[in-house]
Write an enzyme that holds these catalytic residues in place. Sequence first.
Site, PDB file in Angstrom:
ATOM      1  CG  HIS A 126     -14.795 -15.406 -35.742  1.00 32.76           C
ATOM      2  ND1 HIS A 126     -15.233 -16.698 -35.883  1.00 32.76           N
ATOM      3  CD2 HIS A 126     -15.107 -14.772 -36.892  1.00 32.76           C
ATOM      4  CE1 HIS A 126     -15.795 -16.831 -37.082  1.00 32.76           C
ATOM      5  NE2 HIS A 126     -15.725 -15.681 -37.711  1.00 32.76           N
ATOM      6  CD  GLN A 185     -16.728  -9.587 -34.144  1.00 30.81           C
ATOM      7  OE1 GLN A 185     -16.102  -9.511 -35.189  1.00 30.81           O
ATOM      8  NE2 GLN A 185     -18.017  -9.302 -34.068  1.00 30.81           N
ATOM      9  NE  ARG A 214     -18.115 -12.792 -37.066  1.00 33.37           N
ATOM     10  CZ  ARG A 214     -17.296 -12.281 -37.969  1.00 33.37           C
ATOM     11  NH1 ARG A 214     -16.446 -11.325 -37.635  1.00 33.37           N
ATOM     12  NH2 ARG A 214     -17.303 -12.738 -39.196  1.00 33.37           N
ATOM     13  NE  ARG A 226     -15.799  -6.957 -37.779  1.00 38.10           N
ATOM     14  CZ  ARG A 226     -15.529  -7.903 -38.676  1.00 38.10           C
ATOM     15  NH1 ARG A 226     -16.005  -7.816 -39.895  1.00 38.10           N
ATOM     16  NH2 ARG A 226     -14.763  -8.924 -38.358  1.00 38.10           N
ATOM     17  CG  PHE A 272     -21.368 -13.450 -43.350  1.00 34.74           C
ATOM     18  CD1 PHE A 272     -20.897 -14.318 -44.325  1.00 34.74           C
ATOM     19  CD2 PHE A 272     -20.448 -12.904 -42.455  1.00 34.74           C
ATOM     20  CE1 PHE A 272     -19.551 -14.653 -44.402  1.00 34.74           C
ATOM     21  CE2 PHE A 272     -19.095 -13.230 -42.527  1.00 34.74           C
ATOM     22  CZ  PHE A 272     -18.647 -14.093 -43.488  1.00 34.74           C
ATOM     23  CG  HIS A 290     -12.212 -11.964 -35.749  1.00 31.76           C
ATOM     24  ND1 HIS A 290     -11.263 -12.505 -36.585  1.00 31.76           N
ATOM     25  CD2 HIS A 290     -13.236 -11.560 -36.558  1.00 31.76           C
ATOM     26  CE1 HIS A 290     -11.704 -12.426 -37.849  1.00 31.76           C
ATOM     27  NE2 HIS A 290     -12.880 -11.853 -37.855  1.00 31.76           N
ATOM     28  CG  LEU A 295     -11.745 -16.765 -38.983  1.00 36.38           C
ATOM     29  CD1 LEU A 295     -12.431 -16.468 -37.669  1.00 36.38           C
ATOM     30  CD2 LEU A 295     -11.927 -15.629 -39.956  1.00 36.38           C
ATOM     31  CD  GLU A 341     -20.475 -14.744 -39.089  1.00 38.28           C
ATOM     32  OE1 GLU A 341     -19.773 -14.483 -38.094  1.00 38.28           O
ATOM     33  OE2 GLU A 341     -21.314 -13.972 -39.558  1.00 38.28           O
TER      34      GLU A 341
HETATM   35  C1  LIG Z   1      -8.712 -13.826 -40.147  1.00 34.74           C
HETATM   36  C2  LIG Z   1      -9.621 -12.675 -40.397  1.00 34.74           C
HETATM   37  C3  LIG Z   1     -10.740 -12.824 -41.199  1.00 34.74           C
HETATM   38  C4  LIG Z   1     -11.590 -11.757 -41.460  1.00 34.74           C
HETATM   39  N1  LIG Z   1     -12.671 -11.941 -42.263  1.00 34.74           N
HETATM   40  C5  LIG Z   1     -13.475 -10.894 -42.553  1.00 34.74           C
HETATM   41  C6  LIG Z   1     -14.589 -11.030 -43.453  1.00 34.74           C
HETATM   42  O1  LIG Z   1     -14.827 -12.093 -43.987  1.00 34.74           O
HETATM   43  N2  LIG Z   1     -15.341  -9.953 -43.694  1.00 34.74           N
HETATM   44  C7  LIG Z   1     -15.087  -8.728 -43.137  1.00 34.74           C
HETATM   45  O2  LIG Z   1     -15.805  -7.780 -43.430  1.00 34.74           O
HETATM   46  N3  LIG Z   1     -14.037  -8.568 -42.294  1.00 34.74           N
HETATM   47  C8  LIG Z   1     -13.222  -9.612 -41.988  1.00 34.74           C
HETATM   48  N4  LIG Z   1     -12.175  -9.439 -41.122  1.00 34.74           N
HETATM   49  C9  LIG Z   1     -11.857  -8.103 -40.627  1.00 34.74           C
HETATM   50  C10 LIG Z   1     -11.144  -7.290 -41.693  1.00 34.74           C
HETATM   51  O3  LIG Z   1     -10.378  -8.142 -42.504  1.00 34.74           O
HETATM   52  C11 LIG Z   1     -10.199  -6.241 -41.122  1.00 34.74           C
HETATM   53  O4  LIG Z   1     -10.848  -5.507 -40.149  1.00 34.74           O
HETATM   54  C12 LIG Z   1      -9.721  -5.302 -42.199  1.00 34.74           C
HETATM   55  O5  LIG Z   1      -9.168  -6.019 -43.268  1.00 34.74           O
HETATM   56  C13 LIG Z   1      -8.732  -4.291 -41.695  1.00 34.74           C
HETATM   57  O6  LIG Z   1      -8.231  -3.563 -42.799  1.00 34.74           O
HETATM   58  P1  LIG Z   1      -7.343  -2.264 -42.606  1.00 34.74           P
HETATM   59  O7  LIG Z   1      -7.039  -1.754 -43.952  1.00 34.74           O
HETATM   60  O8  LIG Z   1      -8.015  -1.367 -41.644  1.00 34.74           O
HETATM   61  O9  LIG Z   1      -6.028  -2.803 -41.895  1.00 34.74           O
HETATM   62  P2  LIG Z   1      -4.908  -3.859 -42.349  1.00 34.74           P
HETATM   63  O10 LIG Z   1      -5.253  -4.603 -43.558  1.00 34.74           O
HETATM   64  O11 LIG Z   1      -4.577  -4.611 -41.126  1.00 34.74           O
HETATM   65  O12 LIG Z   1      -3.716  -2.931 -42.749  1.00 34.74           O
HETATM   66  C14 LIG Z   1      -3.004  -2.160 -41.833  1.00 34.74           C
HETATM   67  C15 LIG Z   1      -1.883  -1.469 -42.554  1.00 34.74           C
HETATM   68  O13 LIG Z   1      -1.258  -0.547 -41.676  1.00 34.74           O
HETATM   69  C16 LIG Z   1       0.120  -0.683 -41.750  1.00 34.74           C
HETATM   70  N5  LIG Z   1       0.710  -0.248 -40.485  1.00 34.74           N
HETATM   71  C17 LIG Z   1       0.327  -0.578 -39.236  1.00 34.74           C
HETATM   72  N6  LIG Z   1       1.128   0.013 -38.328  1.00 34.74           N
HETATM   73  C18 LIG Z   1       2.035   0.745 -39.034  1.00 34.74           C
HETATM   74  C19 LIG Z   1       3.122   1.571 -38.677  1.00 34.74           C
HETATM   75  N7  LIG Z   1       3.480   1.767 -37.411  1.00 34.74           N
HETATM   76  N8  LIG Z   1       3.833   2.146 -39.670  1.00 34.74           N
HETATM   77  C20 LIG Z   1       3.517   1.945 -40.971  1.00 34.74           C
HETATM   78  N9  LIG Z   1       2.500   1.169 -41.349  1.00 34.74           N
HETATM   79  C21 LIG Z   1       1.762   0.582 -40.397  1.00 34.74           C
HETATM   80  C22 LIG Z   1       0.357  -2.134 -42.078  1.00 34.74           C
HETATM   81  O14 LIG Z   1       1.602  -2.297 -42.686  1.00 34.74           O
HETATM   82  C23 LIG Z   1      -0.794  -2.406 -43.037  1.00 34.74           C
HETATM   83  O15 LIG Z   1      -0.421  -2.028 -44.340  1.00 34.74           O
HETATM   84  C24 LIG Z   1     -11.326 -10.508 -40.868  1.00 34.74           C
HETATM   85  C25 LIG Z   1     -10.215 -10.347 -40.037  1.00 34.74           C
HETATM   86  C26 LIG Z   1      -9.372 -11.415 -39.796  1.00 34.74           C
HETATM   87  C27 LIG Z   1      -8.208 -11.214 -38.886  1.00 34.74           C
END
Ligand SMILES: Cc1cc2nc3c(=O)[nH]c(=O)nc-3n(C[C@H](O)[C@H](O)[C@H](O)COP(=O)(O)OP(=O)(O)OC[C@H]3O[C@@H](n4cnc5c(N)ncnc54)[C@H](O)[C@@H]3O)c2cc1C
Lengths: 583, 246
Positions: free
Chosen positions: A233, A231, A286, A389, A117, A354, A243, A246
């Site tokens: 991407h 960030q 990135r 990141r 990566f 991203h 997306l 990577e």
């Molecule tokens: C397309 C894409 C590809 C990626 N690929 C990678 C990768 O390969 N490797 C890597 O390490 N990272 C990757 N990332 C980054 C990583 O996926 C995210 O940063 C990470 O998954 C975020 O997880 P989280 O649990 O913090 O938030 P999320 O999974 O976004 O969850 C947020 C939660 O909060 C809840 N929520 C939000 N607001 C409220 C509210 N007001 N009331 C109640 N609930 C609420 C939502 O319902 C959800 O359940 C990628 C990101 C994207 C967008």
Amino acid sequence: METITTDIAIVGAGGAGLRAAIAVAEADPSLSIALISKVYPMRSHTVAAEGGAAGVIKSDDKIEYHFHDTVAGGDWLTDQDAVEVFVNTIPKELTRLEHWGCPWSREASGKVAVRPFGGMKVMRTWFAADKTGFHILHTLFQTSIKYPSIKRFDEYYSTDLMVENGRCTGVTAIEMRTGIMKLFNAKAVIICSGGGGKVFPFSTNGSIKTGDGMAMAYRAGVPLKDMEFVQYHPTGLPITGILLTEGCRGEGAYLVNKDGYRYLQDYDLGKPEPTPRLKSMELGPRDRLSQCFWQEQRKGRTIKTPHGDMVHLDLRHLGEKKLNERLPMVLDLCRSYIGVDPVTQLVPIRPVVHYMMGGIHTDINAATPIKGLYAAGECACVSINGANRLGSNSLGELLVFGAIAGRNAVEYIKGEGRDLNAAGTTKLAADAKARVDAIFTKTSGTESVSGLRKEMNTTLEDGAGIYRTEAELKVACDKIDGIRARYSQVSVKDKSSVFNTDLIYTLELGSMLDVAQTIAHGALQRKESRGSHQRLDYPKRDDVNFLKHTMTHYTGGATPRIDYLDVKITTSQPAERIYGRDE
Amino acid sequence: MSNDRTITLEVMRYRPETDAAPSFQSYVVPYVEEWVVLDALNYVKDNLDTTVSYRWSCHMAVCGSCGMMIDGEPKLSCKAFLRDYGSKIRVEPLSHFPIERDLVVVIDDFIEKFTRIRPYIIAQSEKPVSEGEYLQTPAQLHKYKQFTLCINCLLCYAACPQYAHNPEFVGPAALSMAHRYNLDSRDSGRDLRQEVSASHEGVWECSFVGACSDVCPKHVDPAAAIQQTKIASTMDYYKALLPGGK
Ligand SMILES: Cc1cc2nc3c(=O)[nH]c(=O)nc-3n(C[C@H](O)[C@H](O)[C@H](O)COP(=O)(O)OP(=O)(O)OC[C@H]3O[C@@H](n4cnc5c(N)ncnc54)[C@H](O)[C@@H]3O)c2cc1C
Ligand code: SF4
Ligand code: FES
């Protein structure tokens, strides 16, 4: 108001929230957990992550290497004590997921496989084909079903944190099915609400990524840290911003300009070789790769298309077999959304917003300055990502710090936070309800949600994109401040109670405007270039004045207040970031 | 926008507080070559009528929230291109589920069934994390991999005649998930899951129409999972008849 009394409330059921919930359930099964999410857990945006999660497991790798890659990748704005915790813990977390059934891709021997990566010196990214986030999220969600103490409140939209005398006592949320606001009276609250990429117009983020938790914490008095670090991407598909992981470049894809030239060689990122070399060329970080796109664009070497300027991602030489096996989703996304077949055709791509490095200020215990309030995942800034990141560090972050947040919340409520404090909470909840009711019942608004959202989107893109200047940032700040003021003139047309997305979108816009404001103001004040924050007027990194975290405070007034916090350095002194040549 | 071409989107509306029954509302939206039905709905929401409600998030066919009936067929609206439809497109909530509001359906029933099949690893003994990963060869992974791909979009339930007929039927996605764990080399929970899978409302309720596999956007092939479960359950039955059988 209906009150649900619980030991611990968790806002967000993505990767971080689910991991936190399981950690609490495992630490003490007798504790009650309210897992609140505005969407069903498996809709959370963790689902979209494709490429993988980095963790040292192979014999050629060392924890120190992962530490150094992460710190240098973040341009030394990372807190090194947090990075130490992260790199030491992540291999165990990934193994635990394996035990829970995550279908990691394997070597012939049956051991977990890793892939290269960007910015990583050694191959260390665990992957489940190109659906890693999907599999992590579903594994966590399905495993969470095992624990009876985790009570889910799916499709509940959280609006406000209850904070009294510096202590968090709960959170309010609207049950979307009925429109009824409820109070979760809790001894501790963990925010795992994800990022806020939707403040920009062109992004890989799902519609739910509106920064609600960041805004909630901010309004409750927790500073948002390093928000100007956004960030891009380098490889997003035109039109939708979908997306392409990577992992494509990890498998050996090339980035080429309109002349078919691997242009990264012109930007001190190494020499082009037929197969991928770690930390070189396409496997650079990135921020640098997205900046190279901008430079190529200025040189007129990008490709003009009806959907803006593009460069090409070339996957053809990898062959259909490998693409099918390692990147099946990428093939499907390209074929269906832009009608291009990567097996035989070049794929047009461009940088796309991203990820937010910044977020809710926490220490290495995932604790915020407010007692009983924790945060983890993309919404938080424990600062392992610094100014940029590294790909595949975020999935790891939400596991490591989600679990830490859960365990520390348990510690807290067994000690200092033992007694449920409900005295003033009812009043705070009533205030929160009054705030939302005022927005909901208002009839004569002159502004529309979609109109203001669009203005906010273009303002940030124009003023706070890949390269920034004083003049443009000033305009952006003024405009965002203005849009924020006009927000009070929005009215909700839909007056029904059941699943009212008109109301939800309005509240989300409120969150996004707070987040947008911290990004613009943070960027204006940071007069240096570091990682993803590049100022044309201050092109150098300035460790004398800005080896510091930006802390943005909510004032209740028209603009935020900003001060700075020193970066924590343990073993790695700031140095030059080197890619494509010997260190 | 490329030209002045437009299409008509006929959206089923239902607000339980004010509407006695669902009805259709038509919106004229621009035709854009690259758009999916979800983009057209978002155009309506942003420009014509803020009161329309529907679920969506990822816009890349992976979060599973945007399933709806499009011209009578269950589809992910973020992957149904306008170019594949005529000048009038009808969108309705997923069949066989109660309507909560407009295009939003109540999915409690699915969540309950999914929970009931125990969709998690049930290991004989727990191996400590410090001992590292379980070995699983690519061939062992391949055995169940396809059944892990389910995004819980519920298109298969909306297509299933059996679920329409008998709401007690555990249904394609939940049964496939049970099968996925049963096939995993790390799991020993099959007997427990069989209580649900091999029950009357489990696989035996399926009459093998195969509609689920036809509509599944992720090629999970729930019909195959159900068929394989049936065969394995029959084997159990005969094994139990053998001397020393359980
Ligand atoms: C397309 C894409 C590809 C990626 N690929 C990678 C990768 O390969 N490797 C890597 O390490 N990272 C990757 N990332 C980054 C990583 O996926 C995210 O940063 C990470 O998954 C975020 O997880 P989280 O649990 O913090 O938030 P999320 O999974 O976004 O969850 C947020 C939660 O909060 C809840 N929520 C939000 N607001 C409220 C509210 N007001 N009331 C109640 N609930 C609420 C939502 O319902 C959800 O359940 C990628 C990101 C994207 C967008
Ligand atoms: S089996 Fe296919 S159609 Fe059914 S819920 Fe899963 S992904 Fe959707
Ligand atoms: S919006 Fe996520 S599957 Fe369609």
